[in-house]
Design an enzyme around this catalytic site. Structure first.
Site, PDB file in Angstrom:
ATOM      1  CD  GLU A 120      34.347  58.852  45.896  1.00  0.00           C
ATOM      2  OE1 GLU A 120      34.610  57.923  45.098  1.00  0.00           O
ATOM      3  OE2 GLU A 120      35.145  59.289  46.735  1.00  0.00           O
ATOM      4  CE  LYS A 122      30.013  49.564  42.578  1.00  0.00           C
ATOM      5  NZ  LYS A 122      30.396  49.084  41.262  1.00  0.00           N
ATOM      6  CG  ASP A 124      28.335  49.744  35.156  1.00  0.00           C
ATOM      7  OD1 ASP A 124      29.232  48.973  35.540  1.00  0.00           O
ATOM      8  OD2 ASP A 124      27.238  49.356  34.734  1.00  0.00           O
ATOM      9  CE1 TYR A 232      37.898  53.784  41.950  1.00  0.00           C
ATOM     10  CE2 TYR A 232      36.543  54.671  40.179  1.00  0.00           C
ATOM     11  CZ  TYR A 232      37.191  53.601  40.780  1.00  0.00           C
ATOM     12  OH  TYR A 232      37.127  52.360  40.222  1.00  0.00           O
ATOM     13  CE  LYS A 319      26.050  46.815  41.826  1.00  0.00           C
ATOM     14  NZ  LYS A 319      26.789  45.565  41.906  1.00  0.00           N
ATOM     15  CB  CYS A 413      13.999  35.525   3.692  1.00  0.00           C
ATOM     16  SG  CYS A 413      14.404  37.267   3.650  1.00  0.00           S
ATOM     17  CB  CYS A 416      13.872  37.499  -0.757  1.00  0.00           C
ATOM     18  SG  CYS A 416      14.921  36.315   0.085  1.00  0.00           S
ATOM     19  CB  CYS A 431      17.864  35.421   4.348  1.00  0.00           C
ATOM     20  SG  CYS A 431      17.524  35.437   2.571  1.00  0.00           S
ATOM     21  CB  CYS A 437      17.792  38.623   0.059  1.00  0.00           C
ATOM     22  SG  CYS A 437      16.815  39.196   1.444  1.00  0.00           S
TER      23      CYS A 437
HETATM   24  S1  IVH Z   1      36.637  52.783  45.333  1.00  0.00           S
HETATM   25  C1  IVH Z   1      39.431  49.933  47.640  1.00  0.00           C
HETATM   26  N1  IVH Z   1      35.082  54.485  44.062  1.00  0.00           N
HETATM   27  O1  IVH Z   1      33.413  49.601  41.582  1.00  0.00           O
HETATM   28  C2  IVH Z   1      38.632  50.960  46.904  1.00  0.00           C
HETATM   29  N2  IVH Z   1      35.268  52.255  43.207  1.00  0.00           N
HETATM   30  O2  IVH Z   1      32.273  47.090  42.572  1.00  0.00           O
HETATM   31  C3  IVH Z   1      37.802  50.377  45.839  1.00  0.00           C
HETATM   32  N3  IVH Z   1      33.992  51.860  41.141  1.00  0.00           N
HETATM   33  O3  IVH Z   1      36.433  47.841  41.926  1.00  0.00           O
HETATM   34  C4  IVH Z   1      37.324  51.270  44.809  1.00  0.00           C
HETATM   35  N4  IVH Z   1      33.165  53.901  40.959  1.00  0.00           N
HETATM   36  O4  IVH Z   1      36.112  49.392  39.840  1.00  0.00           O
HETATM   37  C5  IVH Z   1      35.572  53.209  44.111  1.00  0.00           C
HETATM   38  N5  IVH Z   1      33.756  56.079  43.009  1.00  0.00           N
HETATM   39  C6  IVH Z   1      34.255  54.842  43.058  1.00  0.00           C
HETATM   40  C7  IVH Z   1      33.929  53.875  42.085  1.00  0.00           C
HETATM   41  C8  IVH Z   1      34.452  52.573  42.203  1.00  0.00           C
HETATM   42  C9  IVH Z   1      33.231  52.693  40.415  1.00  0.00           C
HETATM   43  C10 IVH Z   1      34.249  50.442  40.814  1.00  0.00           C
HETATM   44  C11 IVH Z   1      35.659  49.954  41.059  1.00  0.00           C
HETATM   45  C12 IVH Z   1      35.498  48.853  42.083  1.00  0.00           C
HETATM   46  C13 IVH Z   1      34.104  48.402  41.800  1.00  0.00           C
HETATM   47  C14 IVH Z   1      33.510  47.613  42.951  1.00  0.00           C
END
Ligand code: IVH
Length: 675
Positions: A120, A122, A124, A232, A319, A413, A416, A431, A437
């Site tokens: 999946e 991740k 942000d 998720y 990551k 500035c 001005c 300024c 200005c």
């Molecule tokens: S699973 C116990 N799935 O990333 C299960 N987390 O750095 C934990 N996050 O705390 C979460 N996308 O806030 C899961 N597809 C995804 C995610 C995800 C983003 C976040 C979540 C977690 C953090 C960890």
């Protein structure tokens, strides 16, 4: 691994623990991280390594053993904290392929039987835990410290992606579903443009903007922030699903927002292919991702694998390293905003970074320039990470040319020529020539005309033309513009002039709180203007307020109070207010539907007596703005006697006789200002 003595290890562990706690606080509570995720993960990795080698120094309270807390009680919020039914954990993470293969081998060693992975994105953003009962959204909690979270239900109901009511087959009576609230890039850019326009600091990245928005005290403001959500992780008792993928598919069927980008794969090699594919594809997504999450898909095997103190053993995160580019710094511009703040902006040799060409990057302020010891001609590292505004993260000293020179922060500035000043409490230079200005004045017109302010049809180009022709000098001049003047502007027709004049006319109905915001007082953004309008009720009461009156208001600190006092003491401000009032602008809250502040006093008759922190007229207007009625004398219909200082003794006696509650100004404010 490098050699380290026991005492040195102990000291380093103590240092890293403190350092990481501080970064957790900056990230989760202040929404203002000072290092990148990558740097944070490096420090965390170092601490984990040391604790493994020296277990005698590994303590329960170590940041390696608990998740960073986002609980906002410390920051003075009024969210109620609620215990999580199941702890809300974090994820282990890695930047290294070999570690990912080891994650797979450990699973193979632990579980019996075949397994697949759910791969999946991740997302942000900021984690959220939703509880549904009988198909209805019951509660929304933040992750908090993992065991209890802030109840942010009142805000979450304003996110359109989150259904309040589910539909479909076989919805469990009660379940939790966890996910991420995030801010798509488009909403993030819009919000930051508004913040810069308001003289507020922009959010560093969409994640900070999302979590900051989720903790807003005003749900209506929160609605304008354009947040989105993806879920998720489904949790509940006796749920009928065998795999995580199946559970999420069912949740999608009930109307919940589930990612369309997840993929079930049969091996870690296929998971690596997914990672490679998305390392490129993610750059075209309209929202920020910082990695890939890989989860064992079979729920029974997840149970067998279990958890560590901080994260599940059945999942990990890959990551993405923030992309960096190295490019020469050509020059630095010093831009002056409408509040007079001077921002150094780096001009770079154009360079490709995360799918876009970067030519400019903010250097924030002089301290930041000194910290980087930046020189013109230096090769600088530029990074976007999850962020849209590129930043300079370092200088490559080995490439410093012999003729590189240290930039001189201007003393005056650039627009001005007025000598710049620096507030001791702020990192920025300003300024101080607010009155003449030119960039500041033009900036104030653009702000005044803005959509969230007076909503007048005048953008940057129009303001520039009107200014160049000397048709406008101060804000009220806008209301004296004639049709002849307007049609004489380049490219303007009668129709555009009429539209402009109509928008000026319509702006006379704009409620007081927006007028106050439009005036462009330093540090008075949209939210602060609302608070002040609600508290004082009129411009006259605000301008008569002393420092004590201001700082006692929730959310108004010393800096904001001083900025307001400086503004109200200036002749220019007084003149501006008088002329705008004469032009017909709203300078007080009224009881017309447009500026109704609340219905909290609906059907209540209030009698006032004595003196208040605002004028008696303003107090009456305030009562009406909250739906109440004013009456001159007490009767059986009176709901309250609002007694200020030196309230009439006769009135107080009569109230007692009639059994009418007597309330103070602070009681009254609680009544109208509480959520
Ligand atoms: S699973 C116990 N799935 O990333 C299960 N987390 O750095 C934990 N996050 O705390 C979460 N996308 O806030 C899961 N597809 C995804 C995610 C995800 C983003 C976040 C979540 C977690 C953090 C960890």
């Amino acid at each position: 691994m490098a050699k380290i003595s026991k005492t040195a290890a102990k000291d380093r562990i103590e240092f890293l623990k403190k350092e990481l706690e501080q970064h957790n606080y900056n990230y989760y509570v202040l929404n203002n991280p000072t290092i990148t995720d990558f740097e944070f993960d490096l420090l965390m990795g170092e601490l984990q390594g040391l604790e493994k080698r020296f277990p005698e120094f590994a303590t329960e309270d170590s940041p390696t053993r608990h998740v960073g807390s986002d609980l906002s009680s410390a920051a003075g919020s009024d969210f109620v904290q609620v215990a999580h039914r199941w702890p809300m954990l974090s994820l282990g993470n890695t930047y290294d392929k070999e570690e990912l293969l080891e994650f797979d081998r450990r699973i193979a060693r632990t579980v019996s039987g075949p397994y697949a992975f759910s791969c999946e994105l991740k997302f942000d953003g900021t984690a959220i835990c939703l509880t549904y009962r009988d198909g209805q959204l019951l509660r929304a909690l933040t992750r908090g410290d993992g065991t209890k979270g802030d109840d942010v239900t009142r805000n979450v109901v304003n996110i359109p992606a989150i259904p309040k009511q589910l539909h479909g087959e076989s919805i469990p009576l009660e379940f939790e579903i966890r996910g991420e609230i995030y801010m798509p890039y488009a909403a993030f850019e819009r919000l930051n443009a508004e913040r810069i326009d308001d003289g507020q600091d922009p959010f560093a990245n969409p994640r900070n903007a999302a979590s900051g928005s989720l903790k807003l005290q005003d749900p209506a403001e929160m609605r304008t922030r354009g947040l989105d959500c993806v879920l998720y992780h489904l949790l509940g008792e006796d749920l009928p699903f065998k795999t995580h993928t199946e559970a999420l598919q069912a949740a999608r069927g009930w109307g919940l927002p589930i990612s369309e980008y997840s993929r079930r794969v049969e091996s870690i090699e296929a998971a690596l292919d997914y990672i490679e594919e998305w390392d490129t594809r993610r750059k075209r997504l309209p929202f920020a991702t910082d990695g890939i999450v890989i989860k064992v898909d079979e729920l029974e095997l997840q149970r067998q694998l279990g958890f560590t103190a901080k994260s599940p053993r059945w999942a990990t995160a890959w990551k993405f390293k923030p992309e960096q580019a190295l490019t020469p710094l050509l020059s630095i511009d010093y831009q002056v905003g409408r509040t007079g703040a001077v921002t150094p902006v780096a001009n770079l040799e154009p360079v490709q970074l995360s799918g876009t060409v970067v030519k400019r990057a903010s250097l924030h302020n002089k301290d930041q320039m000194d910290l980087l010891d930046i020189h013109i001609g230096d090769y600088v590292y530029v990074e976007k990470g999850g962020e849209i505004i590129p930043k300079i993260t370092g200088v490559e000293l080995s490439k410093r040319p012999a003729d590189a020179r240290r930039p001189v922060f201007p003393a005056c500035c650039p627009d001005c020529g007025t000598p710049l000043v620096r507030d001791p409490d702020e990192a920025r230079h300003y300024c101080p020539n607010q009155e003449s200005c030119p960039v500041q004045i033009k900036g104030r017109f653009i702000h005044f005309a803005g959509r969230k302010a007076m909503d007048i049809l005048a953008g940057e180009a129009t303001v520039e033309m009107l200014w160049n022709r000397s048709y406008i000098h101060t804000l009220p001049d806008l209301y004296s513009l004639t049709r002849e003047q307007l049609v004489s502007l380049d490219g303007w027709q009668e129709k555009s002039a009429d539209n402009f004049l109509a928008s000026l006319e319509a702006s006379k109905q704009v409620p007081f709180e927006r007028v106050l915001y439009a005036l462009g007082i330093r540090h008075v953004g949209e939210q602060t203007a609302k608070t002040l309008a609600r508290h004082f009720g009129s411009i006259d009461a605000l301008m008569a307020a002393g420092r004590d009156d201001l700082v006692q208001i929730e959310d108004i600190g010393g800096t904001v109070a001083d900025a307001i006092l400086a503004w109200s003491a200036s002749d220019a401000a007084r003149d501006c207010v008088e002329r705008l009032r004469a032009a017909g602008l709203q300078m007080a809250v009224t009881d017309t539907a447009g500026s109704r502040l609340s219905d909290r006093l609906e059907g209540k008759t209030v009698v006032i007596s004595g003196n208040f922190s605002i004028s008696r007229e303003a107090m009456k207007a305030l009562i009406e703005a909250h739906g109440g009625k004013n009456a001159g004398s007490l009767s059986g219909k009176t709901a309250w006697l609002l007694a200020g200082e030196k309230a009439g003794p006769e009135k107080l006696k009569k109230a007692e006789k009639l059994g009418i509650p007597v309330i103070s100004e602070s009681d009254f404010r609680q009544l109208i200002e509480s959520e």
